[in-house]
Design a protein around this motif. Structure first.
Motif, PDB file in Angstrom:
ATOM      1  N   SER A 112      10.130 -51.045   1.920  1.00  0.00           N
ATOM      2  CA  SER A 112       9.269 -50.010   2.492  1.00  0.00           C
ATOM      3  C   SER A 112      10.059 -48.715   2.652  1.00  0.00           C
ATOM      4  CB  SER A 112       8.688 -50.445   3.840  1.00  0.00           C
ATOM      5  OG  SER A 112       9.718 -50.597   4.787  1.00  0.00           O
ATOM      6  N   ARG A 113       9.310 -47.646   2.590  1.00  0.00           N
ATOM      7  CA  ARG A 113       9.885 -46.321   2.796  1.00  0.00           C
ATOM      8  C   ARG A 113       9.447 -45.826   4.163  1.00  0.00           C
ATOM      9  NH1 ARG A 113      11.479 -44.539  -2.365  1.00  0.00           N
ATOM     10  NH2 ARG A 113      10.442 -45.695  -4.015  1.00  0.00           N
ATOM     11  N   GLY A 114      10.410 -45.291   4.889  1.00  0.00           N
ATOM     12  CA  GLY A 114      10.104 -44.762   6.208  1.00  0.00           C
ATOM     13  C   GLY A 114       9.956 -43.254   6.139  1.00  0.00           C
ATOM     14  N   PRO A 115      10.139 -42.605   7.260  1.00  0.00           N
ATOM     15  CA  PRO A 115      10.034 -41.153   7.286  1.00  0.00           C
ATOM     16  C   PRO A 115      11.126 -40.497   6.449  1.00  0.00           C
ATOM     17  CG  PRO A 115      10.599 -42.034   9.465  1.00  0.00           C
ATOM     18  CD  PRO A 115      10.457 -43.183   8.548  1.00  0.00           C
ATOM     19  N   SER A 116      10.829 -39.309   5.992  1.00  0.00           N
ATOM     20  CA  SER A 116      11.819 -38.508   5.268  1.00  0.00           C
ATOM     21  C   SER A 116      11.616 -37.052   5.651  1.00  0.00           C
ATOM     22  CB  SER A 116      11.689 -38.682   3.756  1.00  0.00           C
ATOM     23  OG  SER A 116      10.437 -38.220   3.313  1.00  0.00           O
ATOM     24  N   MET A 117      12.669 -36.274   5.468  1.00  0.00           N
ATOM     25  CA  MET A 117      12.558 -34.853   5.805  1.00  0.00           C
ATOM     26  C   MET A 117      13.683 -34.064   5.156  1.00  0.00           C
ATOM     27  SD  MET A 117      13.964 -34.915   9.765  1.00  0.00           S
ATOM     28  CE  MET A 117      13.716 -33.200  10.061  1.00  0.00           C
ATOM     29  N   ARG A 118      13.522 -32.787   5.105  1.00  0.00           N
ATOM     30  CA  ARG A 118      14.560 -31.873   4.649  1.00  0.00           C
ATOM     31  C   ARG A 118      14.934 -30.987   5.824  1.00  0.00           C
ATOM     32  NH1 ARG A 118      14.218 -28.798  -0.790  1.00  0.00           N
ATOM     33  NH2 ARG A 118      15.055 -30.809  -1.310  1.00  0.00           N
ATOM     34  N   VAL A 119      16.228 -30.829   6.034  1.00  0.00           N
ATOM     35  CA  VAL A 119      16.731 -29.932   7.071  1.00  0.00           C
ATOM     36  C   VAL A 119      17.399 -28.773   6.356  1.00  0.00           C
ATOM     37  CG1 VAL A 119      18.277 -29.692   9.048  1.00  0.00           C
ATOM     38  CG2 VAL A 119      17.076 -31.864   8.664  1.00  0.00           C
ATOM     39  N   ALA A 120      16.829 -27.603   6.479  1.00  0.00           N
ATOM     40  CA  ALA A 120      17.352 -26.423   5.790  1.00  0.00           C
ATOM     41  C   ALA A 120      18.589 -25.890   6.496  1.00  0.00           C
ATOM     42  CB  ALA A 120      16.287 -25.340   5.730  1.00  0.00           C
ATOM     43  N   TYR A 121      19.550 -25.455   5.694  1.00  0.00           N
ATOM     44  CA  TYR A 121      20.726 -24.789   6.255  1.00  0.00           C
ATOM     45  C   TYR A 121      20.350 -23.373   6.674  1.00  0.00           C
ATOM     46  CZ  TYR A 121      23.718 -28.316   3.963  1.00  0.00           C
ATOM     47  OH  TYR A 121      24.322 -29.467   3.553  1.00  0.00           O
ATOM     48  N   PRO A 122      20.903 -22.871   7.772  1.00  0.00           N
ATOM     49  CA  PRO A 122      20.703 -21.467   8.133  1.00  0.00           C
ATOM     50  C   PRO A 122      21.329 -20.571   7.051  1.00  0.00           C
ATOM     51  CG  PRO A 122      21.631 -22.702   9.983  1.00  0.00           C
ATOM     52  CD  PRO A 122      21.684 -23.598   8.781  1.00  0.00           C
ATOM     53  N   ALA A 123      20.799 -19.377   6.888  1.00  0.00           N
ATOM     54  CA  ALA A 123      21.261 -18.451   5.842  1.00  0.00           C
ATOM     55  C   ALA A 123      22.761 -18.179   5.923  1.00  0.00           C
ATOM     56  CB  ALA A 123      20.477 -17.144   5.913  1.00  0.00           C
ATOM     57  N   ASP A 124      23.295 -17.980   7.125  1.00  0.00           N
ATOM     58  CA  ASP A 124      24.726 -17.669   7.236  1.00  0.00           C
ATOM     59  C   ASP A 124      25.587 -18.856   6.803  1.00  0.00           C
ATOM     60  OD1 ASP A 124      23.923 -19.072   9.579  1.00  0.00           O
ATOM     61  OD2 ASP A 124      25.632 -18.272  10.688  1.00  0.00           O
ATOM     62  N   PHE A 125      25.126 -20.090   7.072  1.00  0.00           N
ATOM     63  CA  PHE A 125      25.864 -21.271   6.641  1.00  0.00           C
ATOM     64  C   PHE A 125      25.810 -21.418   5.123  1.00  0.00           C
ATOM     65  CE2 PHE A 125      26.295 -25.929   6.035  1.00  0.00           C
ATOM     66  CZ  PHE A 125      27.584 -26.053   6.516  1.00  0.00           C
ATOM     67  N   ARG A 126      24.639 -21.155   4.514  1.00  0.00           N
ATOM     68  CA  ARG A 126      24.526 -21.197   3.039  1.00  0.00           C
ATOM     69  C   ARG A 126      25.489 -20.204   2.403  1.00  0.00           C
ATOM     70  NH1 ARG A 126      18.943 -21.114   4.043  1.00  0.00           N
ATOM     71  NH2 ARG A 126      18.834 -19.007   3.249  1.00  0.00           N
TER      72      ARG A 126
END
Length: 76
Positions: free
Chosen positions: A33-47
């Motif tokens: 089974s697959r559970g929850p998934s998500m993307r956490v974006a990096y802040p612009a200064d960290f990128r």
């Protein structure tokens, strides 16, 4: 499914936009089974810092060495 494991996977791709996270239940071969998934974006200064790369190569004079380099040099 016998010997089922719940695994949390995290990966950061090559475009430096963030981290993808997913939860699955698996026996190591098949996904039950697959559970929850998500993307956490990096802040612009960290990128921007990631894109710039290291200021000095690890182990060079004046650079703060990474833990792996410190561990490998402690035995020499």
């Amino acid at each position: 499914m016998a010997n089922a494991l719940t695994a949390l996977g995290m990966v950061s791709g090559t475009i430096l936009d963030g981290i993808d996270i997913a939860l699955v239940v698996t026996d190591g071969e098949k996904v039950a089974s697959r559970g929850p998934s998500m993307r956490v974006a990096y802040p612009a200064d960290f990128r921007e810092r990631l894109a710039a790369g290291p200021r000095q190569p690890c182990g060079s004079a004046g650079a703060r060495s990474c833990p792996a380099c410190l561990a490998s040099s402690s035995g020499s």
